[in-house]
Design a protein around this motif. Sequence first.
Motif, short mmCIF file in Angstrom:
data_model
loop_
_atom_site.label_atom_id
_atom_site.label_comp_id
_atom_site.label_asym_id
_atom_site.label_seq_id
_atom_site.Cartn_x
_atom_site.Cartn_y
_atom_site.Cartn_z
N SER A 9 52.35 -13.75 -64.85
CA SER A 9 51.19 -13.84 -63.93
C SER A 9 50.79 -12.47 -63.42
N ARG A 10 51.76 -11.57 -63.22
CA ARG A 10 51.42 -10.20 -62.79
C ARG A 10 50.72 -9.44 -63.91
N ALA A 11 51.21 -9.60 -65.16
CA ALA A 11 50.57 -8.93 -66.29
C ALA A 11 49.17 -9.48 -66.53
N ARG A 12 49.01 -10.79 -66.43
CA ARG A 12 47.68 -11.40 -66.60
C ARG A 12 46.71 -10.87 -65.54
N ALA A 13 47.16 -10.80 -64.29
CA ALA A 13 46.31 -10.26 -63.22
C ALA A 13 45.94 -8.81 -63.50
N GLU A 14 46.88 -8.04 -64.02
CA GLU A 14 46.62 -6.64 -64.34
C GLU A 14 45.57 -6.51 -65.44
N ILE A 15 45.66 -7.34 -66.46
CA ILE A 15 44.67 -7.31 -67.55
C ILE A 15 43.28 -7.60 -66.98
N VAL A 16 43.16 -8.64 -66.19
CA VAL A 16 41.86 -9.00 -65.61
C VAL A 16 41.36 -7.89 -64.69
N ASP A 17 42.23 -7.39 -63.81
CA ASP A 17 41.82 -6.35 -62.87
C ASP A 17 41.42 -5.05 -63.57
N HIS A 19 40.22 -4.67 -66.59
CA HIS A 19 38.93 -4.83 -67.25
C HIS A 19 37.79 -4.88 -66.24
N HIS A 20 38.06 -5.35 -65.05
CA HIS A 20 37.05 -5.26 -63.98
C HIS A 20 36.81 -3.78 -63.62
N PHE A 21 37.89 -3.00 -63.57
CA PHE A 21 37.73 -1.56 -63.35
C PHE A 21 36.81 -0.97 -64.42
N PHE A 22 37.05 -1.29 -65.72
CA PHE A 22 36.20 -0.77 -66.79
C PHE A 22 34.75 -1.17 -66.58
N PHE A 23 34.51 -2.43 -66.20
CA PHE A 23 33.16 -2.91 -65.93
C PHE A 23 32.48 -2.01 -64.89
N GLU A 24 33.17 -1.72 -63.82
CA GLU A 24 32.60 -0.90 -62.75
C GLU A 24 32.52 0.58 -63.15
N TRP A 25 33.52 1.11 -63.82
CA TRP A 25 33.60 2.53 -64.17
C TRP A 25 32.55 2.95 -65.19
N TYR A 26 32.31 2.10 -66.19
CA TYR A 26 31.40 2.46 -67.26
C TYR A 26 29.92 2.25 -66.91
N ARG A 27 29.61 1.40 -65.97
CA ARG A 27 28.22 1.11 -65.62
C ARG A 27 27.65 2.21 -64.71
N THR A 28 26.46 2.66 -65.04
CA THR A 28 25.82 3.71 -64.23
C THR A 28 25.57 3.25 -62.80
N VAL A 29 25.33 1.97 -62.61
CA VAL A 29 24.99 1.46 -61.27
C VAL A 29 26.20 1.35 -60.34
N SER A 30 27.42 1.39 -60.87
CA SER A 30 28.60 1.19 -60.01
C SER A 30 29.65 2.28 -60.13
N PHE A 36 38.87 6.35 -59.95
CA PHE A 36 39.62 6.53 -61.20
C PHE A 36 41.12 6.38 -61.00
N GLY A 37 41.60 6.68 -59.82
CA GLY A 37 43.03 6.59 -59.54
C GLY A 37 43.62 5.22 -59.80
N ARG A 38 42.81 4.18 -59.68
CA ARG A 38 43.29 2.83 -59.96
C ARG A 38 43.75 2.73 -61.42
N PHE A 39 42.95 3.28 -62.33
CA PHE A 39 43.30 3.27 -63.75
C PHE A 39 44.52 4.15 -64.02
N GLU A 40 44.46 5.35 -63.52
CA GLU A 40 45.54 6.31 -63.75
C GLU A 40 46.89 5.79 -63.23
N SER A 41 46.86 5.05 -62.14
CA SER A 41 48.11 4.59 -61.51
C SER A 41 48.83 3.49 -62.28
N VAL A 42 48.15 2.83 -63.21
CA VAL A 42 48.79 1.73 -63.93
C VAL A 42 49.10 2.07 -65.39
N ILE A 43 48.75 3.27 -65.82
CA ILE A 43 49.05 3.70 -67.19
C ILE A 43 50.37 4.47 -67.13
#
Length: 142
Positions: A9-17, A19-30, A36-43
Amino acid sequence: MTSGPTLFSRARAEIVDLHHFFFEWYRTVSADKTHFGRFESVIGDGFRMIPPSGKILDRDAVLDYVRANRATCGSDFLISTDDIRAGWESDDTIIVSYIEIQHRGGKHSRRQASAVFTTRSSAPNGVEWRHLHETWLQMPEG
């Protein structure tokens, strides 16, 4: 006594979260409101990724790629995950597979992914990404 969320359940939540980061990071509007630290902290240290091209990327290459592609997608960009499934698991490590679906620039794609996670209490969902392998199910097409 409750034991808390399962490793899956923790890994599933991480996958969803993430990909939500990617949605926000890649879009010009958001992108400007996305940290970026959210991404860096989990790799995790020693992370490796094999994208559909087959090239092996280390942690630094992946971080650099994601950092450099901030705000490169328009408002039509969508990314989601589906069919998240647990695979092999030990006390502190799990392999999870999922499908990533993207819509970008009028093109749709789907990737099958397998990811290895290990526990890390300081990570947002209590796990960190250790390895990711993706292959095309549907290459980008309009």
